[in-house]
Design a protein around this motif. Sequence first.
Motif: not given
Length: 218
Positions: A181-184, A196-199
């Motif tokens: 995941a990527v967190l901001l 996640d990979e859907r974005h």
Amino acid sequence: MTTTTAESMNQPASQTPQHPTPAQVRRGRRMALLLFTVGFGPMILATVMFYTGWLNPTGHSNQGVLVQPVVPVDQLQLRGVGGEPLAERFGLSDTEGQWLLMVVAEDCDGACEQLLYLARQVPVALGKNANRVARAAYVGQIGAELSATWEQQYRAMERLSLAPDARPQWPEGVRPGQAPAVLLVDPLGNVLMRYDERHSGKDMLKDIKHLLKLSQIG
């Protein structure tokens, strides 16, 4: 005792300890509140507007998934390359702090590498605002090929690690051991959004541009 009292009564007014009056105390409190509002009000307002859509005539909706409730970055128990807690980089005392895009994964597979690429490229796409967003990654295991090219491809992306004996409290829906995941993270140290990979990179870019436009901090 009489002499001491008389001497104290005859001291010049400038030598007598002065205590602030109630009016001065109230003025001081108002000034402190004003300074706080000017410095951090836009950041707080940006967060409220982004979460609620309040006063947003365009009907903007976030592209990423909102972290609810917001998670302080110190709960992740991550450390920088020098061993210092990541949370120490954020807070009210730092009005020039940065936003942070952070990739998290226990085992960096193909999906993880795609998110690493997006987290690297999105700040670049911000142009003049690129320096307002930092990049980092907590990736427990990476393949030999990625390891060999990391310094070349991701030199500006700091490798984070867990604190010794850490039990991180990840945001709802974030499970680095199961999926990357990527967190901001905002400049105050709050994890606001996850991807996640859907974005796509466009999704991240749209959210970040909107937040940077609203915020005067970071």
